[in-house]
Write a protein that holds these residues in place. Structure first.
Motif, PDB file in Angstrom:
ATOM      1  N   ILE A  86       0.837  -1.206   0.000  1.00 20.29           N
ATOM      2  CA  ILE A  86       0.000   0.000   0.000  1.00 20.29           C
ATOM      3  C   ILE A  86       0.867   1.249   0.000  1.00 20.29           C
ATOM      4  CG2 ILE A  86      -1.719   1.320   1.300  1.00 20.29           C
ATOM      5  CD1 ILE A  86      -2.735  -1.353   2.422  1.00 20.29           C
ATOM      6  N   ASP A  87       1.876   1.255   0.861  1.00 18.72           N
ATOM      7  CA  ASP A  87       2.764   2.411   0.951  1.00 18.72           C
ATOM      8  C   ASP A  87       3.495   2.652  -0.375  1.00 18.72           C
ATOM      9  OD1 ASP A  87       2.031   2.674   3.604  1.00 18.72           O
ATOM     10  OD2 ASP A  87       3.712   1.482   4.346  1.00 18.72           O
ATOM     11  N   MET A  88       3.913   1.578  -1.018  1.00 22.35           N
ATOM     12  CA  MET A  88       4.623   1.688  -2.289  1.00 22.35           C
ATOM     13  C   MET A  88       3.719   2.285  -3.372  1.00 22.35           C
ATOM     14  SD  MET A  88       6.378  -1.410  -4.514  1.00 22.35           S
ATOM     15  CE  MET A  88       7.099  -2.090  -3.012  1.00 22.35           C
ATOM     16  N   ILE A  89       2.466   1.814  -3.424  1.00 29.03           N
ATOM     17  CA  ILE A  89       1.527   2.322  -4.422  1.00 29.03           C
ATOM     18  C   ILE A  89       1.193   3.784  -4.154  1.00 29.03           C
ATOM     19  CG2 ILE A  89      -0.843   2.100  -5.298  1.00 29.03           C
ATOM     20  CD1 ILE A  89      -0.542  -0.946  -4.844  1.00 29.03           C
ATOM     21  N   GLU A  90       1.062   4.148  -2.880  1.00 27.46           N
ATOM     22  CA  GLU A  90       0.777   5.537  -2.529  1.00 27.46           C
ATOM     23  C   GLU A  90       1.912   6.460  -2.951  1.00 27.46           C
ATOM     24  OE1 GLU A  90      -2.175   7.068  -0.534  1.00 27.46           O
ATOM     25  OE2 GLU A  90      -2.624   5.541  -2.033  1.00 27.46           O
ATOM     26  N   ARG A  91       3.141   5.976  -2.834  1.00 26.76           N
ATOM     27  CA  ARG A  91       4.306   6.809  -3.188  1.00 26.76           C
ATOM     28  C   ARG A  91       4.528   6.887  -4.690  1.00 26.76           C
ATOM     29  NH1 ARG A  91       6.972   3.653   0.714  1.00 26.76           N
ATOM     30  NH2 ARG A  91       8.059   2.659  -1.031  1.00 26.76           N
ATOM     31  N   GLU A  92       4.432   5.743  -5.359  1.00 22.43           N
ATOM     32  CA  GLU A  92       4.901   5.655  -6.745  1.00 22.43           C
ATOM     33  C   GLU A  92       3.842   5.226  -7.754  1.00 22.43           C
ATOM     34  OE1 GLU A  92       8.676   3.501  -6.972  1.00 22.43           O
ATOM     35  OE2 GLU A  92       8.692   3.451  -4.770  1.00 22.43           O
ATOM     36  N   GLY A  93       2.635   4.887  -7.288  1.00 25.07           N
ATOM     37  CA  GLY A  93       1.617   4.403  -8.200  1.00 25.07           C
ATOM     38  C   GLY A  93       1.826   2.932  -8.534  1.00 25.07           C
ATOM     39  N   PHE A  94       0.943   2.406  -9.372  1.00 24.06           N
ATOM     40  CA  PHE A  94       1.018   0.984  -9.714  1.00 24.06           C
ATOM     41  C   PHE A  94       2.240   0.648 -10.561  1.00 24.06           C
ATOM     42  CE2 PHE A  94      -3.558   1.309  -8.742  1.00 24.06           C
ATOM     43  CZ  PHE A  94      -3.627   0.306  -7.787  1.00 24.06           C
ATOM     44  N   LYS A  95       2.890   1.666 -11.126  1.00 22.41           N
ATOM     45  CA  LYS A  95       4.105   1.400 -11.903  1.00 22.41           C
ATOM     46  C   LYS A  95       5.182   0.760 -11.036  1.00 22.41           C
ATOM     47  CE  LYS A  95       5.995   6.065 -11.273  1.00 22.41           C
ATOM     48  NZ  LYS A  95       6.446   7.308 -11.953  1.00 22.41           N
TER      49      LYS A  95
END
Length: 247
Positions: free
Chosen positions: A229-238
């Motif tokens: 979740i944290d990764m997607i919040e920071r960088e998006g689904f890419k």
């Protein structure tokens, strides 16, 4: 509690889910994320038994029983509840009457007992007596609709609660009470599958207990914990899909 084995689903002849495997144990909290069109809502609606979604391969096992061919009402009686992404309007049906009937038929309450329970619990979701005499979802805002879905869940306390984007179209204040009530249900032992695009709903939920899955093109492509979740919040689904920029 829930075991999904190699699930393939098509809608109007088009394959949407392409081999989903998922296991949800008693009391677990699973989150499913992914871009638009990845199959998240299709998965929730298929688990709930929506007749539009045709299972072409695989199984859905609930508490040891194959429910792949069970009707929606049979699944509901077994303890599966779906909170819709876009809850429908039901003209002519008062919310209070509807919820009293639900509690008398499913919980076995007497109507007068159900009346008091509904009105008392409604206040926790910011509904007053006047609100409960409105027709189901008619003229409701996005936040009101989602709060009404959570009210039904609080009254029924299902074994498995499917939440299809409970944060979409919701204002900040409604999102706060919705997330707290989701946490409350989970603390009571309800197993939850929550579908969302974003991480903002987890402001009042302990992210450390979440099991997170990311879907793309009808498949689960990554599973893990709240770090996803944290990764997607920071960088998006890419960040999940190897640099591909996906909305």
């Amino acid at each position: 509690m829930l075991k999904i084995e190699d699930l393939h689903v098509e809608v109007e002849g088009r394959e949407i889910l392409r081999g989903i495997n998922l296991a949800v144990n008693d009391g677990e909290f699973h989150v499913i994320m992914g871009p638009n069109g990845s199959g998240k809502s299709t998965l929730a609606l298929t688990i709930a038994g929506h007749p539009k979604y045709k299972v072409t391969k695989g199984k859905i096992i609930f508490n040891g029983e194959d429910i792949t061919s069970s009707s929606p009402d049979e699944r509901a009686r077994k303890g599966i509840l779906l909170a819709f992404q876009v809850p429908p309007e039901i003209e002519g049906v008062r919310i209070l009457d509807f919820l009293i009937q639900v509690l008398t038929e499913i919980k076995g309450m007497k109507p007068e007992e159900a009346y008091d329970v509904v009105l008392n619990k409604a206040k926790e979701l910011w509904f007053d007596d006047k609100d409960m005499r409105r027709f189901v979802n008619v003229g409701f805002s996005g936040g009101e609709r989602k709060r009404l879905e959570l009210l039904q869940a609080l009254l029924l306390e299902p074994k498995l609660l499917l939440l299809d984007e409970p944060d979409s179209g919701v204002d900040v204040d409604s999102l706060s009470v919705i997330s707290r009530k989701i946490e409350e249900l989970h603390n009571r032992g309800v197993s939850i599958i929550l579908i969302t695009h974003y991480g903002r709903i987890f402001g009042h939920i302990d992210k450390e207990k979440l099991k997170v899955h990311v879907m793309k093109d009808g498949k689960i492509v990554k599973s893990g914990g709240s770090e996803i979740i944290d990764m997607i919040e920071r960088e998006g689904f890419k960040a999940i899909f190897g640099g591909e920029n996906v909305e």
